[in-house]
Design an enzyme around this catalytic site. Structure first.
Site, PDB file in Angstrom:
ATOM      1  N   HIS A 189      10.031  -1.081 -12.601  1.00 47.97           N
ATOM      2  CA  HIS A 189      10.794  -1.514 -11.420  1.00 47.97           C
ATOM      3  C   HIS A 189       9.962  -2.541 -10.632  1.00 47.97           C
ATOM      4  O   HIS A 189      10.441  -3.627 -10.301  1.00 47.97           O
ATOM      5  CB  HIS A 189      11.110  -0.288 -10.555  1.00 47.97           C
ATOM      6  CG  HIS A 189      11.837  -0.607  -9.285  1.00 47.97           C
ATOM      7  ND1 HIS A 189      13.188  -0.411  -9.136  1.00 47.97           N
ATOM      8  CD2 HIS A 189      11.413  -1.134  -8.103  1.00 47.97           C
ATOM      9  CE1 HIS A 189      13.559  -0.797  -7.919  1.00 47.97           C
ATOM     10  NE2 HIS A 189      12.495  -1.228  -7.273  1.00 47.97           N
ATOM     11  N   GLU A 190       8.702  -2.195 -10.368  1.00 47.36           N
ATOM     12  CA  GLU A 190       7.849  -3.115  -9.596  1.00 47.36           C
ATOM     13  C   GLU A 190       7.568  -4.390 -10.392  1.00 47.36           C
ATOM     14  O   GLU A 190       7.488  -5.477  -9.824  1.00 47.36           O
ATOM     15  CB  GLU A 190       6.538  -2.432  -9.175  1.00 47.36           C
ATOM     16  CG  GLU A 190       6.713  -1.202  -8.277  1.00 47.36           C
ATOM     17  CD  GLU A 190       7.582  -1.443  -7.042  1.00 47.36           C
ATOM     18  OE1 GLU A 190       7.600  -2.567  -6.516  1.00 47.36           O
ATOM     19  OE2 GLU A 190       8.267  -0.484  -6.607  1.00 47.36           O
ATOM     20  N   HIS A 202      10.346  -6.795  -9.704  1.00 45.80           N
ATOM     21  CA  HIS A 202      10.177  -7.557  -8.461  1.00 45.80           C
ATOM     22  C   HIS A 202       9.159  -8.685  -8.684  1.00 45.80           C
ATOM     23  O   HIS A 202       9.349  -9.815  -8.237  1.00 45.80           O
ATOM     24  CB  HIS A 202       9.656  -6.649  -7.343  1.00 45.80           C
ATOM     25  CG  HIS A 202      10.702  -5.735  -6.763  1.00 45.80           C
ATOM     26  ND1 HIS A 202      11.915  -6.185  -6.313  1.00 45.80           N
ATOM     27  CD2 HIS A 202      10.707  -4.392  -6.550  1.00 45.80           C
ATOM     28  CE1 HIS A 202      12.625  -5.160  -5.843  1.00 45.80           C
ATOM     29  NE2 HIS A 202      11.916  -4.058  -5.986  1.00 45.80           N
ATOM     30  N   GLU A 235      17.207  -6.143  -5.032  1.00 48.75           N
ATOM     31  CA  GLU A 235      16.852  -5.033  -5.920  1.00 48.75           C
ATOM     32  C   GLU A 235      17.467  -5.171  -7.314  1.00 48.75           C
ATOM     33  O   GLU A 235      17.250  -4.311  -8.160  1.00 48.75           O
ATOM     34  CB  GLU A 235      17.305  -3.704  -5.297  1.00 48.75           C
ATOM     35  CG  GLU A 235      16.460  -3.244  -4.115  1.00 48.75           C
ATOM     36  CD  GLU A 235      15.044  -2.851  -4.500  1.00 48.75           C
ATOM     37  OE1 GLU A 235      14.824  -2.431  -5.646  1.00 48.75           O
ATOM     38  OE2 GLU A 235      14.149  -2.999  -3.647  1.00 48.75           O
TER      39      GLU A 235
HETATM   40 ZN   LIG Z   1      12.533  -2.126  -5.358  1.00 48.94          ZN
END
Ligand SMILES: [Zn+2]
Length: 661
Positions: A445-446, A449, A474
């Protein structure tokens, strides 16, 4: 401070610029100068291993924060911006439409126009266009909001304010509790357990005795008591801020102009659709929990109801029995370094980009065990730099985050300012570097980003990478999460840390089935949280319902688990502070990422053409496109439903992911 002096110089340049495009460029220069310093200070404040650095960084944040406030209320700057936008409008009214980056005298490029409008929106949010008395009241309220938010956050990290419970350890729960002693040790003294979030969820999940779980639930969700009054004050300040700028509510104020949803009405409509669509699956899952509770208590299913403190306990019990998994056997396929390498291989396959480790210069690292990697494209060369700081440390921010240290942007000489980011997590090292599947998803997830920032190629830093609308920010990170749980991707990119073999297919299937159990109940919890966030920030009359009345009403209407009278779970819901009416963004991202996954990657299409499409439409453009155009670019025309001038995402792909079609 050099940064302040430079930004003051740039203000003069912006005010004196001769063309609209030069004005926007100068404003973006100011923003870049301040952000590079502010973001780095914010990063050091949260992660630096040396307390003196953290303290100096906190001071720098205060000074730079004041400079940002000064810029947002600078009337000459605002005047120059409005003149540039007006000049563009007048010229555009008399000329043929320009292409994306075409430069013509008096006209802004499409991206520059969006930057200009967004900057104007930010300045007007700070009240620059208001009469003096209203503006100074707004400034006062912004200050109050910041202090209240910080006080709420501090109470959530202060163990003495988080409540405690005196457990009955001689009853049926005693044995289990003893076996979990190590996990609770820091919070436990004799029979007393302090209810930090880890201890509270641990007790609700493991404690056999329903009486102990009930005590923990009630004590946990009646604390921090101080936050209840602080939250009411925060909501009051936000409501007044919205009224000053003429918005119906804070939710209307915060969603207007800068989000895909555009209005709380679109969000409500989306949340209610989703709540109704998942209800049958939620009921199925609740039935399974009731069967487990009945069996456990030796009663008939018809005689059993679920209490709020049963949720995590029976979910854990049912998962362990329905899909028994040897946690160590699974974790062997999620070694931290192998996850990083697996992500590198994934990037190579999808986009021809390698993650290359580079040595740190003396003094460059802020702690031990920092890795520095560059992203290098096979034809285009280096694209950006990523630092990894993944192990826990005293004084380091909790949880997982992505920090932007320098945004990408096109420079005057035509070269590109390469982005720099850091991914920060706190994975316990006692597990020998082995992660749980959930931790691997968090890491991916990170990384999502980070990729959004690193691969962004906007002309202006203002719209680089993750600096976009809250409800789209997101999306990339939710797409990369899919790669850490899809069976095909797991077998292709995650390998056993000793043998190097891929995870056996039956184990992958069992893991996936276990992860999918109770997805609907968990999703319903997110819908309830998002509705609470909307309702608390929605139109409220003076002296009307309290935050507890609203929480109780939403839970009674939308949750299968009952509201427990006297509790106030909103006091622990920290996202109310940071998200303020945009917590729904996670659900928008789930709906859109499911659609992207199914359209581009499901059925094993993990290849260069799907990767290049995603790079071009989701990552490269940062947030420089209008929100709806951004989604159309990734998915085509049929995935957004217009509501009240904004949009809600279509939910069919998310339902398909849940096995509901
Ligand atoms: Zn996030």
């Amino acid at each position: 401070m050099r940064v302040i002096a430079r930004s003051d110089d740039l203000i003069n340049q912006a005010v004196l610029s001769s063309t609209p495009l030069d004005t926007i460029r100068a404003l973006d220069d100011i923003s870049d100068t301040i952000c590079q310093a502010y973001d780095t200070a914010e990063f050091c404040r949260n992660v630096h291993s040396c307390p003196e650095w953290q303290e100096a960084a906190t001071q720098a944040c205060i000074v730079l924060g004041a400079q940002v406030e000064k810029l947002n209320t600078n009337e000459s700057l605002y005047g120059a911006l409005v003149r540039a936008l007006d000049c563009h409008e007048q010229t555009a009214a008399h000329s043929a439409p320009a292409s994306e980056y075409e430069q013509r005298p008096g006209l802004l490029t499409a991206e520059a126009l969006r930057v200009g409008r967004s900057l104007r929106h930010d300045m007007e949010k700070a009240g620059i266009h208001l009469p003096h008395d209203k503006r100074s009241r707004l400034t006062e309220l912004v200050g109050q909001e910041r202090c209240l938010g910080m006080a709420i956050g501090q109470n959530l990290t202060d163990v003495s304010k988080l409540g405690h419970v005196d457990l009955d350890i001689n009853g049926e729960g005693g044995v289990l509790l003893q076996s979990r002693m190590n996990s609770l040790a820091p919070s436990r003294s004799g029979r007393r357990v302090s209810l930090g979030s880890h201890a509270l969820s641990g007790l609700l999940q493991w404690e056999h005795s329903a009486k102990n779980r009930q005590k923990a639930y009630v004590a946990g969700y009646c604390s921090p008591r101080e936050n209840l009054a602080l939250l009411e004050q925060l909501l009051g300040a936000r409501q007044e801020m919205a009224a000053l700028v003429g918005a119906r509510s804070y939710a209307h104020h915060n969603l207007r102009d800068a989000t895909l949803a555009g209005s709380p009405e679109a969000v409500h409509s989306f949340l209610l659709d989703l709540a109704a669509a998942i209800q049958p699956k939620v009921e199925e899952e609740v039935e399974l929990l009731r069967r487990y509770k009945a069996k456990h208590l030796g009663k008939a299913v018809a005689d059993v109801q679920l209490d709020a403190w049963d949720r995590l306990y029976y979910m854990a019990m049912a998962k362990a029995e329905e899909y028994p998994l040897d946690q160590l056997e699974v974790a062997a396929y999620f070694h931290l370094q192998h996850c990083i390498d697996g992500f590198g291989q994934l990037l190579k396959t999808l986009m021809g980009v390698s993650l290359t480790k580079v040595p740190l210069a003396p003094g460059e690292a802020w702690a031990d065990n920092i890795q520095k990697l560059t992203l290098v494209h096979e034809d285009e060369g280096p694209l950006g730099t990523i630092y990894l700081d993944l192990q826990p440390r005293r004084g380091k921010v909790a949880g997982a985050s992505h920090f932007t240290l320098r945004c990408g942007r096109r420079l005057v000489d035509g070269s590109y300012q390469a982005p720099i980011v850091a991914v920060v997590c706190s994975f316990a090292v006692s597990s020998g570097g082995l992660l749980s599947p959930d931790q691997a998803q968090t890491l991916f997830h990170e990384f999502g980003h980070a990729l959004h920032s690193l691969l962004s190629r906007t002309h202006f830093q203002h719209h680089s990478g993750t600096r976009g609308p809250m409800d789209l920010m997101e999306v990339p990170s939710h797409v990369t999460e899919h790669f850490a749980r899809s069976p095909h991707s797991l077998r292709a990119f995650m390998h056993h840390h000793i043998s190097g073999r891929p995870m056996p297919a039956p184990l992958v299937q069992r893991l996936r089935a276990s992860q999918r159990l109770f997805e609907a109940i968990n999703l319903q919890q997110q819908v309830v949280d998002a509705l609470i966030d909307q309702r608390l920030h929605g139109p409220r009359s003076m002296g009307g319902a309290s935050s507890s009345d609203i929480v109780s009403e939403v839970m009674q209407e939308h949750s299968v688990f009952p509201f427990v009278p006297g509790t106030f779970p909103q006091a622990r819901f920290h996202h109310l502070v940071g998200y303020g009416a945009t917590y729904y963004s996670y659900l928008y991202a789930q709906a859109l990422s499911s659609a992207i996954w199914q359209q581009h990657f499901a059925n094993g299409q993990i290849n260069r053409s799907s990767g290049d499409h995603i790079r071009r439409t989701m990552l490269q453009c940062g947030s420089a496109r209008e929100p709806a155009h951004y989604v159309h670019g990734m998915l085509g025309d049929s995935h957004l439903v217009p509501v009240n001038g904004g949009f809600k995402p279509e939910i069919s792909s998310l339902l398909k992911d849940l096995g509901l079609e």
